[in-house]
Design a protein around this motif. Sequence first.
Motif, PDB file in Angstrom:
ATOM      1  N   CYS A  12       2.929  10.186 -20.261  1.00 24.16           N
ATOM      2  CA  CYS A  12       2.342   8.881 -20.591  1.00 24.16           C
ATOM      3  C   CYS A  12       2.806   7.799 -19.615  1.00 24.16           C
ATOM      4  O   CYS A  12       1.999   6.998 -19.140  1.00 24.16           O
ATOM      5  CB  CYS A  12       2.711   8.500 -22.029  1.00 24.16           C
ATOM      6  N   GLU A  13       4.096   7.805 -19.327  1.00 26.52           N
ATOM      7  CA  GLU A  13       4.655   6.781 -18.447  1.00 26.52           C
ATOM      8  C   GLU A  13       4.054   6.865 -17.043  1.00 26.52           C
ATOM      9  O   GLU A  13       3.706   5.849 -16.423  1.00 26.52           O
ATOM     10  CB  GLU A  13       6.178   6.941 -18.395  1.00 26.52           C
ATOM     11  N   ASN A  14       3.921   8.097 -16.545  1.00 20.47           N
ATOM     12  CA  ASN A  14       3.365   8.286 -15.206  1.00 20.47           C
ATOM     13  C   ASN A  14       1.899   7.851 -15.136  1.00 20.47           C
ATOM     14  O   ASN A  14       1.465   7.214 -14.161  1.00 20.47           O
ATOM     15  CB  ASN A  14       3.473   9.760 -14.788  1.00 20.47           C
ATOM     16  N   LYS A  36      11.869  -1.192  -4.560  1.00 17.75           N
ATOM     17  CA  LYS A  36      12.390   0.112  -4.152  1.00 17.75           C
ATOM     18  C   LYS A  36      12.346   1.136  -5.281  1.00 17.75           C
ATOM     19  O   LYS A  36      11.992   2.302  -5.071  1.00 17.75           O
ATOM     20  CB  LYS A  36      13.820  -0.054  -3.630  1.00 17.75           C
ATOM     21  N   TYR A  37      12.716   0.732  -6.484  1.00 13.10           N
ATOM     22  CA  TYR A  37      12.770   1.660  -7.622  1.00 13.10           C
ATOM     23  C   TYR A  37      11.759   1.266  -8.692  1.00 13.10           C
ATOM     24  O   TYR A  37      12.031   1.356  -9.888  1.00 13.10           O
ATOM     25  CB  TYR A  37      14.174   1.689  -8.214  1.00 13.10           C
ATOM     26  N   GLU A  38      10.587   0.793  -8.283  1.00 12.79           N
ATOM     27  CA  GLU A  38       9.607   0.271  -9.233  1.00 12.79           C
ATOM     28  C   GLU A  38       9.136   1.343 -10.216  1.00 12.79           C
ATOM     29  O   GLU A  38       8.907   1.056 -11.404  1.00 12.79           O
ATOM     30  CB  GLU A  38       8.412  -0.336  -8.500  1.00 12.79           C
ATOM     31  N   HIS A  39       9.007   2.580  -9.765  1.00 13.43           N
ATOM     32  CA  HIS A  39       8.539   3.637 -10.658  1.00 13.43           C
ATOM     33  C   HIS A  39       9.631   4.030 -11.656  1.00 13.43           C
ATOM     34  O   HIS A  39       9.356   4.204 -12.849  1.00 13.43           O
ATOM     35  CB  HIS A  39       8.105   4.863  -9.854  1.00 13.43           C
ATOM     36  N   ASN A  40      10.846   4.154 -11.187  1.00 16.79           N
ATOM     37  CA  ASN A  40      11.944   4.548 -12.077  1.00 16.79           C
ATOM     38  C   ASN A  40      12.241   3.469 -13.117  1.00 16.79           C
ATOM     39  O   ASN A  40      12.685   3.770 -14.236  1.00 16.79           O
ATOM     40  CB  ASN A  40      13.210   4.834 -11.269  1.00 16.79           C
ATOM     41  N   GLU A  41      12.024   2.207 -12.762  1.00 12.77           N
ATOM     42  CA  GLU A  41      12.336   1.106 -13.669  1.00 12.77           C
ATOM     43  C   GLU A  41      11.152   0.698 -14.533  1.00 12.77           C
ATOM     44  O   GLU A  41      11.246  -0.254 -15.305  1.00 12.77           O
ATOM     45  CB  GLU A  41      12.823  -0.098 -12.851  1.00 12.77           C
ATOM     46  N   PHE A  42      10.030   1.380 -14.396  1.00 12.00           N
ATOM     47  CA  PHE A  42       8.862   1.132 -15.244  1.00 12.00           C
ATOM     48  C   PHE A  42       9.049   1.914 -16.545  1.00 12.00           C
ATOM     49  O   PHE A  42       9.115   3.147 -16.538  1.00 12.00           O
ATOM     50  CB  PHE A  42       7.603   1.588 -14.510  1.00 12.00           C
ATOM     51  N   GLU A  43       9.119   1.218 -17.684  1.00 13.21           N
ATOM     52  CA  GLU A  43       9.443   1.866 -18.960  1.00 13.21           C
ATOM     53  C   GLU A  43       8.369   1.575 -20.003  1.00 13.21           C
ATOM     54  O   GLU A  43       7.847   0.465 -20.095  1.00 13.21           O
ATOM     55  CB  GLU A  43      10.799   1.374 -19.481  1.00 13.21           C
ATOM     56  N   CYS A  44       8.064   2.605 -20.774  1.00 12.45           N
ATOM     57  CA  CYS A  44       7.118   2.476 -21.890  1.00 12.45           C
ATOM     58  C   CYS A  44       7.834   2.872 -23.183  1.00 12.45           C
ATOM     59  O   CYS A  44       8.747   3.708 -23.164  1.00 12.45           O
ATOM     60  CB  CYS A  44       5.898   3.367 -21.683  1.00 12.45           C
ATOM     61  N   ASN A  45       7.419   2.282 -24.303  1.00 12.48           N
ATOM     62  CA  ASN A  45       8.105   2.549 -25.571  1.00 12.48           C
ATOM     63  C   ASN A  45       7.572   3.813 -26.238  1.00 12.48           C
ATOM     64  O   ASN A  45       7.127   3.809 -27.385  1.00 12.48           O
ATOM     65  CB  ASN A  45       7.971   1.356 -26.519  1.00 12.48           C
ATOM     66  N   THR A  46       7.550   4.899 -25.466  1.00 12.41           N
ATOM     67  CA  THR A  46       7.169   6.204 -25.996  1.00 12.41           C
ATOM     68  C   THR A  46       7.852   7.286 -25.170  1.00 12.41           C
ATOM     69  O   THR A  46       8.165   7.084 -23.996  1.00 12.41           O
ATOM     70  CB  THR A  46       5.639   6.397 -25.941  1.00 12.41           C
ATOM     71  N   LYS A  47       8.088   8.402 -25.783  1.00 13.44           N
ATOM     72  CA  LYS A  47       8.677   9.546 -25.094  1.00 13.44           C
ATOM     73  C   LYS A  47       7.645  10.638 -24.813  1.00 13.44           C
ATOM     74  O   LYS A  47       8.004  11.747 -24.421  1.00 13.44           O
ATOM     75  CB  LYS A  47       9.821  10.136 -25.939  1.00 13.44           C
ATOM     76  N   GLN A  48       6.375  10.323 -25.023  1.00 10.13           N
ATOM     77  CA  GLN A  48       5.310  11.300 -24.787  1.00 10.13           C
ATOM     78  C   GLN A  48       5.313  11.710 -23.320  1.00 10.13           C
ATOM     79  O   GLN A  48       5.214  10.861 -22.418  1.00 10.13           O
ATOM     80  CB  GLN A  48       3.962  10.684 -25.149  1.00 10.13           C
ATOM     81  N   PRO A  49       5.439  13.008 -23.030  1.00  8.23           N
ATOM     82  CA  PRO A  49       5.467  13.453 -21.631  1.00  8.23           C
ATOM     83  C   PRO A  49       4.183  13.071 -20.883  1.00  8.23           C
ATOM     84  O   PRO A  49       3.082  13.280 -21.385  1.00  8.23           O
ATOM     85  CB  PRO A  49       5.596  14.983 -21.754  1.00  8.23           C
TER      86      PRO A  49
END
Length: 249
Positions: free
Chosen positions: A60-62, A45-58
């Motif tokens: 990048c995570e998406n 259900k929340y797979e996108h919100n709970e997907f985390e990368c070790n960077t804050k680069q705008p």
Amino acid sequence: MSWGFLRDLLSEVNKYSTEIGRIWIAIVFIFRLLVYIVAAENVWKYEHNEFECNTKQPGCENVCFDHFFPVSQTRLWALQLIIVSTPSLLVVFYVAFRETREKRHNQKLYKSPREIDGELLCTYLVSLILKTGFEIVFLVLFYKLYNGFKVPHLVKCDRSPCPNAVDCYISKPTEKMIFLYFLVATSGLCFVLSLSELSYLIFRYSIKCYVKKYIEKQQSSKSDCHKLTVEQQVPNQTPSLAQKLIASI
């Protein structure tokens, strides 16, 4: 998403299915549809919100999430359930056509409406071929899109705009992998059942046609023998009648 239509469709097709077909419907309804609605859908259900990368680069995570999950697995499963069940509509539509035809002519045109034979058999076989093909297509699609049937704990992403190779973490990977194996196994089982039912029907009606032709051939040979016997008896009787007429004269 409302699954009532799919449930009603499977219930309607169940009336005209073989024993193997009823097992297929039970597996689709209980082990695929209900498991998907009750459990699997909530896990992703929340797979996108709970997907985390070790960077804050705008961005990048998406970008990384889109790279590893180009299509949501739950949406692909939902599409698979719909597509695989859709060929059953052919049987429902054909049965509805037969019933409409009987009402229009106001007479019974088919001896046994629920017997799989004739045009209904052809329609049923086409639906089985389509279901079997769709199962294979989706299994291959799953394998190609996600590089196998595994959910890794950690994935490395170096796509732009990520500054370098970053580590990304997938939430609840073990739980997702268990459901993934379960749904792939049930899909494989449905494929085997559809293939078995297809083989069973072809074998059954091949034997039926062979026996029917054999009986017709035997009846034809008996009829020919009977005619030959009659033809042989008639000439034998004619001289005896002539002799009697000559004797009477």
